[in-house]
Write a protein that holds these residues in place. Structure first.
Motif, PDB file in Angstrom:
ATOM      1  N   THR A 184      -6.114   8.261  -1.882  1.00  0.00           N
ATOM      2  CA  THR A 184      -6.063   6.818  -1.478  1.00  0.00           C
ATOM      3  C   THR A 184      -5.585   5.820  -2.472  1.00  0.00           C
ATOM      4  OG1 THR A 184      -7.826   7.346   0.136  1.00  0.00           O
ATOM      5  CG2 THR A 184      -7.200   4.862   0.030  1.00  0.00           C
TER       6      THR A 184
ATOM      7  N   ASN B 241      -6.655   6.050   4.004  1.00  0.00           N
ATOM      8  CA  ASN B 241      -5.355   6.511   4.159  1.00  0.00           C
ATOM      9  C   ASN B 241      -5.206   7.689   4.971  1.00  0.00           C
ATOM     10  OD1 ASN B 241      -2.741   6.485   3.601  1.00  0.00           O
ATOM     11  ND2 ASN B 241      -2.719   7.576   1.505  1.00  0.00           N
TER      12      ASN B 241
ATOM     13  N   GLY C 296     -10.040   8.945   1.901  1.00  0.00           N
ATOM     14  CA  GLY C 296     -10.694   7.793   1.294  1.00  0.00           C
ATOM     15  C   GLY C 296     -12.147   7.419   1.921  1.00  0.00           C
TER      16      GLY C 296
END
Length: 385
Positions: free
Chosen positions: A139, A152, A160
């Motif tokens: 991320t 993400n 993430g």
């Protein structure tokens, strides 16, 4: 681990799962060849930095035969190792002593300071230093449009942490400002040989302000919430302490006899008060307590405390030829913290001592350098007990 190492680890897990009969799990396409990947996001490197400190001081002194003075100023600037943390302080100091007459000396000492501290939250489930441990190198900190992101999605998998530690550090504003003043004013009188009288006044004033603001932040492209809700908490603290002390000392030697006596009076008082308030769901992220919802999303608190104390005391020491000594002390204290009907307490103490090593039969003893026998009795008390 970095992005490449993370991909290798996930591919290894996939291989283990595929070893189970009937499993059709496959690696994420973007991770199948880790050698093509970069290092990804180093979240530790994103929130930590190299701190530095700069300190500057300037002072000058001077005077005449009767008056001496010293003035100084200082500036301190510290940048913390956690992003958006730091401490700044400005200080001023003044000392003035003046010999008004042969028997009167006066003086003043004053200290002023102003501090400003930017604080990074490091305790709690959503603290910067906590959330950084549970994020992923997959991320990024921001998207291609420069907006903070939380998670993400790659290959249908979410990576993430909903709490972006960089966003938590940079978008929140947690600070403390403090102004402090303390000092002493005194007068010394030497009226006759051996007798000194001192009058002294002390003060200590502190005014501080705490503020914690969190805006409501949403990613403009994905509409994902980065920070919520918009909230503000403020607190004001005031404290004032003062003391007035008057005491006389008499020291005199008559041949082998030495007498030291002290009598005095002290009065002191301390006052403290605070008020705090908080409000959530601020309108348009306006950092003002009047710009939020009422009801359960707001709160207010306050408090105050005061104590005072007055004391009178006397002490007498007698010493003969540095061998025999007796001492007696008595003080009477009155405190607002003492219970009803017991606002005053009397605390005596007596002691006697014999310094045997100063006797002629021990002065040249190579095994005993110092020997003193002391017996005493006393009573003590405390206003906070």
């Amino acid at each position: 681990m970095n992005l490449r190492q993370n991909a290798e680890y996930m591919n290894a897990l996939v291989l283990e799962v595929r070893g189970v009969p009937g499993s059709g799990m496959d690696s994420i396409a973007e991770f199948k060849n880790p050698s093509l990947l970069g290092v990804g996001t180093d979240w530790q490197d994103e929130i930590y930095r190299r701190g530095f400190t700069q300190s500057h001081q300037l002072g000058f002194s001077g005077g005449t035969e009767k008056t001496q003075f010293y003035f100084s100023g200082g500036y301190l600037n510290q940048e913390g190792t956690l992003i958006k943390t730091g401490f700044k302080r400005i200080t001023l100091r003044a000392n003035i002593d003046h010999q008004a007459t042969k028997w009167l000396k006066t003086g003043i000492t004053a200290n002023l300071s102003r501090t400003n501290q930017q604080i990074g939250l490091s305790d709690g489930f959503d603290a910067v230093t906590s959330t950084v441990l549970y994020n992923s190198p997959v991320t990024p900190v921001k998207d291609v449009f420069g907006n903070y992101i939380s998670t993400n999605v790659i290959g249908g998998s979410t990576f993430g942490n909903p709490n972006n530690p960089v966003a938590l550090a940079m978008l929140r504003d947690v600070s403390n400002q403090s102004s402090k003043a303390f000092g002493t004013v005194y007068a010394d009188l030497n009226i006759i040989d051996g007798l000194t009288i001192r009058s002294e006044g002390n003060f200590d004033f502190n005014l501080s302000s705490d503020r914690a603001f969190q805006p409501y932040v949403q990613n403009a492209e994905t509409k994902a919430v980065i920070l919520s809700p918009a909230r503000l908490r403020e607190q004001r603290n005031n404290s004032l302490y003062w003391a007035i002390k008057n005491y006389a000392n008499y020291n005199k030697a008559f041949g082998k006899h030495n007498i030291a006596a002290t009598v005095g009076h002290e009065a002191q008082r301390s006052k403290y008060d605070f008020i705090n308030a908080n409000r959530d769901n601020l309108v348009l992220n306006i950092p003002n307590l009047n710009a939020g919802d009422a009801g359960d999303t707001q709160g207010i608190g306050a408090g105050a405390a005061t104590w005072s104390m007055e004391s009178v005391f006397a002490r007498l020491n007698y010493n003969y030829d540095n061998r025999y000594a007796i001492s007696g002390t008595i003080r009477r204290d009155g405190s607002s913290n003492f219970g009803p009907g017991h606002k005053w307490g009397t605390f005596p103490a007596v002691s006697a001592s014999w310094t045997a090593s100063n006797e002629s039969f021990l002065k040249d003893n190579k095994y005993v350098n110092y020997l003193k026998l002391r017996f005493g009795y006393g009573e003590v008390g405390g206003q906070d007990a």
